[in-house]
Design a protein around this motif. Structure first.
Motif, PDB file in Angstrom:
ATOM      1  N   THR A 111      16.467  83.141  85.530  1.00 30.15           N
ATOM      2  CA  THR A 111      15.891  83.886  84.420  1.00 30.15           C
ATOM      3  C   THR A 111      16.870  84.066  83.263  1.00 30.15           C
ATOM      4  OG1 THR A 111      16.541  86.003  85.413  1.00 30.15           O
ATOM      5  CG2 THR A 111      14.363  85.161  85.955  1.00 30.15           C
ATOM      6  N   LEU A 148      10.694  81.144  90.226  1.00 33.55           N
ATOM      7  CA  LEU A 148      10.295  82.542  90.418  1.00 33.55           C
ATOM      8  C   LEU A 148       9.029  82.667  91.253  1.00 33.55           C
ATOM      9  CD1 LEU A 148      11.029  84.099  86.903  1.00 33.55           C
ATOM     10  CD2 LEU A 148      12.420  84.167  88.982  1.00 33.55           C
ATOM     11  N   GLU A 152      11.374  88.439  92.823  1.00 33.32           N
ATOM     12  CA  GLU A 152      11.020  88.911  91.513  1.00 33.32           C
ATOM     13  C   GLU A 152      12.098  89.813  90.912  1.00 33.32           C
ATOM     14  OE1 GLU A 152      10.084  89.707  94.583  1.00 33.32           O
ATOM     15  OE2 GLU A 152       8.126  90.651  94.406  1.00 33.32           O
TER      16      GLU A 152
END
Length: 497
Positions: A235, A249, A254
């Motif tokens: 991310t 993901l 998460e």
């Protein structure tokens, strides 16, 4: 890391189309960097085993009316009057710094992120390599100090790569990625053994100093590359496409961007009182005692007992690590296939691979001490010992994923910190037994000691090892913390394989 923001503040990939499937996924590059980090890390460790043979090797030649001692293969570098005990103290001092840092590395990953921890560890080790020739010319104390600091730097590398891979892979890629990353240890040993032997026997930069300069420079180059391309997770990376980020993901954990780490969520009491955890620790002590001892002292055995020259010693040191590399990859694939097929229970597979790694290797190790007259057979048997070691990783180390998927990296850190104590105990034992007389009879005693410790660890795992996820791991609730991101999914899940 070449940050670029869009007008709405969102991350935008720099090199890849936003939504298309990338030709070269960034996660493959990240895994390659983890592999190279382990390669250079272990290569820096192994080059000492070769270099020290040249650092204490002397030959006399007469120039004018004086007698000067010079390095075998070089003509301008000083050599040192270090006895066997001093040599083993230097080799073992690395582990004084390495012992606690795998555990601390896991803790630091949670505090500052795996990207920074890995970068700092690589740079620190590389700097110590560059300083080694200078410190050696000044005093033994400084040499030992650089070795200790080198151990501190390298100790954080493995838990960092473990954390990075856990956040950069799909569930069904993680076993493969971890195997590739860990195999860097073997490749590092192979390359370092050969290159170090060649450099130590050359005139380049005075012989043995060149192996330290080369390792240090390569480590710095790798660190620079990691600074450019690396990140804690998918991310926060600036090179990844949205397609690949969403793909990772969708299989992963998460919210990987948490800054606050609540380390007290770790069930320390349950972990430290768990019989399966301690069986893994004891088993790893047995493995690391044998592996560190043989990796460090096989060159000495080849040279002093079998009578090989330094170049030959370096080449022969490649064979055992090559065998271990092959069986590690093969063992990982075989273990995953057996688990997926349901042919055997997971714990049965782990214990079977554990027996191959520690039990069968112990039998071979003890036996080779009695066939010293057949050099080819001895070398073959030594290769066989390392080949058996290759089954240990998919057998025992992978068991952390079975019993505690939410804390497997933390367990790896604890296991490495405890078992790393053997890194300076094993050389000290060898030094004590061979300091006065270095013959095959002393080495036989050492082989029996190594085999006994390995078998003790194996028995502990056979009795107390478990293939079931522990209750204290099940009770753990995922939170938005980097410590939770250290988890690796249980191999009970077919999707994870």
């Amino acid at each position: 890391m070449f940050l670029k923001k869009t007008t709405d503040g969102e991350n935008e990939p720099i090199l890849q189309n936003d939504d298309s499937k990338p030709l070269l996924p960034v996660r493959y590059i990240i895994v390659f960097f983890c592999f190279m980090a382990n390669t250079f890390s272990y290569g820096m460790r192994i080059n000492w085993s070769i270099a020290i043979l040249a650092m204490v090797s002397k030959k006399k030649f007469h120039q004018s009316n004086s007698s000067t001692e010079v390095l075998l293969g070089g003509n301008e570098t000083l050599v040192f009057d270090w006895d066997m005990k001093t040599q083993q103290l230097i080799l073992g001092s690395f582990y004084y710094g390495y012992t606690l840092t795998p555990f601390l590395g896991g803790w630091l990953v949670g505090k500052v992120g795996s990207f920074r921890v890995l970068l700092t560890g690589l740079l620190l080790s590389s700097l110590m390599m560059l300083l080694t020739p200078i410190s050696a010319k000044i005093s033994v104390v400084l040499v030992i100090l650089t070795r200790v600091i080198d151990g501190i730097g390298q100790g954080v590398v493995f838990p960092s790569t473990y954390s990075i891979i856990s956040k950069w892979s799909k569930l069904n890629e993680r076993s493969t990625f971890i195997s590739i990353s860990t195999s860097g240890y073997n490749i590092g040993s192979i390359v370092s053994s050969y290159v170090s032997a060649w450099l130590c026997s050359s005139y380049f930069l005075g012989g043995w100093p060149s192996t330290f300069y080369g390792a240090g420079i390569c480590g710095i180059i790798l660190s620079f590359g990691w600074f450019i391309i690396g990140s804690n997770d998918a991310t926060s990376n600036r090179w990844i496409s949205n397609y690949e980020r969403k793909l990772i993901l969708s299989y992963g954990i998460e919210d990987t961007q948490s800054e606050n780490i609540d380390i007290y969520q770790v069930p320390w009491k349950s972990i430290l009182t768990s019989a399966p955890v301690w069986s893994l620790c004891v088993c790893n002590i047995g493995f690391d005692y044998g592996y560190y001892f043989l990796s460090t002292d096989v060159p000495i055995f080849f040279k002093t007992i079998l009578g090989f020259q330094i170049k030959t010693t370096g080449l022969l040191s490649v064979l055992p690590q090559s065998a271990m590399f092959i069986t590690m990859i093969f063992g990982g694939v075989l273990a995953d296939n057996l688990i997926l097929s349901g042919t055997l229970r997971i714990i049965t597979i782990r214990k079977l691979f554990g027996f191959l790694g520690l039990g069968f290797s112990s039998i071979i190790l003890v036996s080779l001490g009695y066939f010293i007259n057949d050099v080819t057979l001895v070398v073959t048997m030594m290769v066989g010992v390392f080949a058996m070691y290759g089954f240990f990783i998919p057998g025992i180390d992978a068991n952390t994923m079975d019993i505690a998927p939410n804390h497997s990296a933390l367990l790896i850190g604890i296991m490495f910190s405890i078992s790393s104590l053997t890194g300076f105990i094993a050389p000290a034992v060898l030094g004590a037994l061979t300091n006065r007389t270095n013959t095959i009879f002393q080495w036989r005693e050492v082989f029996w000691i190594v085999a006994g410790i390995q078998l003790f660890g194996l028995v502990a795992f056979l009795i107390f090892g478990s293939g079931e996820e522990q209750d204290w791991s099940k009770a753990h609730k995922k939170s938005n913390t980097d410590i939770a991101l250290l988890e690796i999914p249980s191999t009970n899940s077919k999707e994870a394989n």
